[in-house]
Write a protein that holds these residues in place. Structure first.
Motif, PDB file in Angstrom:
ATOM      1  N   TYR A  26      63.912  58.865  64.872  1.00 26.85           N
ATOM      2  CA  TYR A  26      65.006  58.179  64.184  1.00 26.85           C
ATOM      3  C   TYR A  26      64.540  56.993  63.356  1.00 26.85           C
ATOM      4  N   LEU A  27      63.246  56.870  63.143  1.00 31.80           N
ATOM      5  CA  LEU A  27      62.718  55.752  62.359  1.00 31.80           C
ATOM      6  C   LEU A  27      62.650  56.101  60.885  1.00 31.80           C
ATOM      7  N   ARG A  28      62.846  55.080  60.058  1.00 30.15           N
ATOM      8  CA  ARG A  28      62.639  55.248  58.618  1.00 30.15           C
ATOM      9  C   ARG A  28      61.849  54.052  58.107  1.00 30.15           C
ATOM     10  N   VAL A  29      61.123  54.270  57.024  1.00 29.42           N
ATOM     11  CA  VAL A  29      60.303  53.213  56.435  1.00 29.42           C
ATOM     12  C   VAL A  29      61.200  52.343  55.573  1.00 29.42           C
ATOM     13  N   VAL A  30      61.237  51.055  55.864  1.00 25.22           N
ATOM     14  CA  VAL A  30      62.066  50.115  55.116  1.00 25.22           C
ATOM     15  C   VAL A  30      61.266  49.516  53.966  1.00 25.22           C
ATOM     16  N   ALA A  31      60.018  49.136  54.252  1.00 25.23           N
ATOM     17  CA  ALA A  31      59.186  48.501  53.227  1.00 25.23           C
ATOM     18  C   ALA A  31      57.729  48.843  53.489  1.00 25.23           C
ATOM     19  N   ALA A  32      56.970  48.896  52.407  1.00 24.93           N
ATOM     20  CA  ALA A  32      55.525  49.098  52.498  1.00 24.93           C
ATOM     21  C   ALA A  32      54.910  48.359  51.312  1.00 24.93           C
ATOM     22  N   TYR A  33      53.993  47.450  51.602  1.00 24.89           N
ATOM     23  CA  TYR A  33      53.410  46.677  50.524  1.00 24.89           C
ATOM     24  C   TYR A  33      51.965  46.314  50.839  1.00 24.89           C
ATOM     25  N   ALA A  34      51.229  45.975  49.789  1.00 23.73           N
ATOM     26  CA  ALA A  34      49.824  45.579  49.919  1.00 23.73           C
ATOM     27  C   ALA A  34      49.619  44.265  49.194  1.00 23.73           C
ATOM     28  N   GLY A  35      48.902  43.365  49.842  1.00 25.07           N
ATOM     29  CA  GLY A  35      48.581  42.081  49.249  1.00 25.07           C
ATOM     30  C   GLY A  35      47.079  41.894  49.167  1.00 25.07           C
ATOM     31  N   ASP A  36      46.671  40.867  48.449  1.00 22.60           N
ATOM     32  CA  ASP A  36      45.245  40.587  48.306  1.00 22.60           C
ATOM     33  C   ASP A  36      44.641  40.095  49.612  1.00 22.60           C
ATOM     34  N   ALA A  37      43.406  40.473  49.820  1.00 28.08           N
ATOM     35  CA  ALA A  37      42.597  39.955  50.923  1.00 28.08           C
ATOM     36  C   ALA A  37      41.381  39.292  50.287  1.00 28.08           C
ATOM     37  N   PRO A  38      40.561  38.601  51.062  1.00 33.39           N
ATOM     38  CA  PRO A  38      39.371  37.988  50.471  1.00 33.39           C
ATOM     39  C   PRO A  38      38.480  39.028  49.786  1.00 33.39           C
ATOM     40  N   ARG A  39      37.980  38.656  48.621  1.00 29.90           N
ATOM     41  CA  ARG A  39      37.137  39.568  47.842  1.00 29.90           C
ATOM     42  C   ARG A  39      35.679  39.422  48.256  1.00 29.90           C
ATOM     43  N   LEU A  40      34.959  40.518  48.191  1.00 27.78           N
ATOM     44  CA  LEU A  40      33.528  40.508  48.440  1.00 27.78           C
ATOM     45  C   LEU A  40      32.864  40.265  47.090  1.00 27.78           C
ATOM     46  N   LYS A  41      32.043  39.242  46.980  1.00 29.30           N
ATOM     47  CA  LYS A  41      31.448  38.888  45.691  1.00 29.30           C
ATOM     48  C   LYS A  41      29.981  39.284  45.666  1.00 29.30           C
ATOM     49  N   ARG A  42      29.618  40.042  44.648  1.00 30.91           N
ATOM     50  CA  ARG A  42      28.251  40.501  44.460  1.00 30.91           C
ATOM     51  C   ARG A  42      27.838  40.204  43.026  1.00 30.91           C
ATOM     52  N   TRP A  43      26.540  40.326  42.730  1.00 32.91           N
ATOM     53  CA  TRP A  43      26.038  40.075  41.385  1.00 32.91           C
ATOM     54  C   TRP A  43      25.263  41.277  40.891  1.00 32.91           C
ATOM     55  N   ARG A  44      25.420  41.580  39.604  1.00 33.54           N
ATOM     56  CA  ARG A  44      24.725  42.695  38.979  1.00 33.54           C
ATOM     57  C   ARG A  44      23.798  42.129  37.906  1.00 33.54           C
ATOM     58  N   ALA A  45      22.573  42.610  37.895  1.00 31.50           N
ATOM     59  CA  ALA A  45      21.610  42.151  36.898  1.00 31.50           C
ATOM     60  C   ALA A  45      22.017  42.636  35.514  1.00 31.50           C
ATOM     61  N   ARG A  46      21.905  41.750  34.545  1.00 28.44           N
ATOM     62  CA  ARG A  46      22.232  42.063  33.156  1.00 28.44           C
ATOM     63  C   ARG A  46      21.013  41.726  32.297  1.00 28.44           C
ATOM     64  N   PRO A  47      21.053  42.116  31.034  1.00 25.24           N
ATOM     65  CA  PRO A  47      19.895  41.849  30.173  1.00 25.24           C
ATOM     66  C   PRO A  47      19.601  40.354  29.990  1.00 25.24           C
ATOM     67  N   ARG A  48      18.372  40.040  29.622  1.00 23.75           N
ATOM     68  CA  ARG A  48      17.921  38.695  29.297  1.00 23.75           C
ATOM     69  C   ARG A  48      18.022  37.741  30.489  1.00 23.75           C
ATOM     70  N   GLY A  49      17.797  38.256  31.694  1.00 24.89           N
ATOM     71  CA  GLY A  49      17.745  37.414  32.875  1.00 24.89           C
ATOM     72  C   GLY A  49      19.080  36.867  33.325  1.00 24.89           C
ATOM     73  N   ARG A  50      20.159  37.477  32.895  1.00 23.80           N
ATOM     74  CA  ARG A  50      21.485  36.988  33.269  1.00 23.80           C
ATOM     75  C   ARG A  50      22.059  37.812  34.416  1.00 23.80           C
ATOM     76  N   ALA A  51      23.213  37.399  34.895  1.00 26.20           N
ATOM     77  CA  ALA A  51      23.879  38.122  35.974  1.00 26.20           C
ATOM     78  C   ALA A  51      25.367  38.197  35.672  1.00 26.20           C
ATOM     79  N   ALA A  52      25.994  39.267  36.140  1.00 22.82           N
ATOM     80  CA  ALA A  52      27.439  39.429  35.980  1.00 22.82           C
ATOM     81  C   ALA A  52      28.057  39.639  37.354  1.00 22.82           C
ATOM     82  N   PRO A  53      29.223  39.048  37.591  1.00 24.06           N
ATOM     83  CA  PRO A  53      29.839  39.178  38.912  1.00 24.06           C
ATOM     84  C   PRO A  53      30.470  40.554  39.125  1.00 24.06           C
ATOM     85  N   ILE A  54      30.424  41.018  40.364  1.00 22.98           N
ATOM     86  CA  ILE A  54      31.146  42.210  40.793  1.00 22.98           C
ATOM     87  C   ILE A  54      32.086  41.751  41.895  1.00 22.98           C
ATOM     88  N   LEU A  55      33.369  42.040  41.751  1.00 26.69           N
ATOM     89  CA  LEU A  55      34.348  41.687  42.772  1.00 26.69           C
ATOM     90  C   LEU A  55      34.796  42.959  43.471  1.00 26.69           C
TER      91      LEU A  55
END
Length: 110
Positions: free
Chosen positions: A68-97
């Protein structure tokens, strides 16, 4: 009585899991589980597990029959992001979230 289940720090971006969650509210738990079985997304398994958990919470904690149950609400919110770095040309770095989400499903007796 509204009963909820929460999955925290799920390694799926909120934007992607919301595509599955927007199909749930207003339907019975049995219908939701049947629909999730045939959604061609791996995220549907996570949501199905959460819906089953909410139904089990209602049954064990409040003695509500899961049929006899029915779904009233279902939602997703942000959680902490995992932060990583990707190598880019000329010795730089770009973030990956690597985004994560907190997913909530609320059910109540129909």
């Amino acid at each position: 009585m509204q009963v909820r289940a929460v999955a925290r720090n799920v390694a799926i971006s909120p934007k992607k899991i919301r595509l599955v969650l927007e199909q749930l509210p207003g339907r019975s738990v049995t219908e939701v589980l049947a629909r999730l079985r045939y959604i061609p997304s791996s995220h549907a398994r996570v949501v199905a597990k959460l819906v089953r958990s909410a139904a089990a919470n209602a049954e064990n904690n409040y003695q509500i029959d899961p049929r006899y149950l029915r779904v009233v609400a279902a939602y997703a919110g942000d959680a902490p992001r995992l932060k990583r770095w990707r190598a880019r040309p000329r010795g730089r770095a770009a973030p990956i979230l690597k985004r994560h989400s907190h997913v909530t499903v609320i059910v109540e007796e129909a």
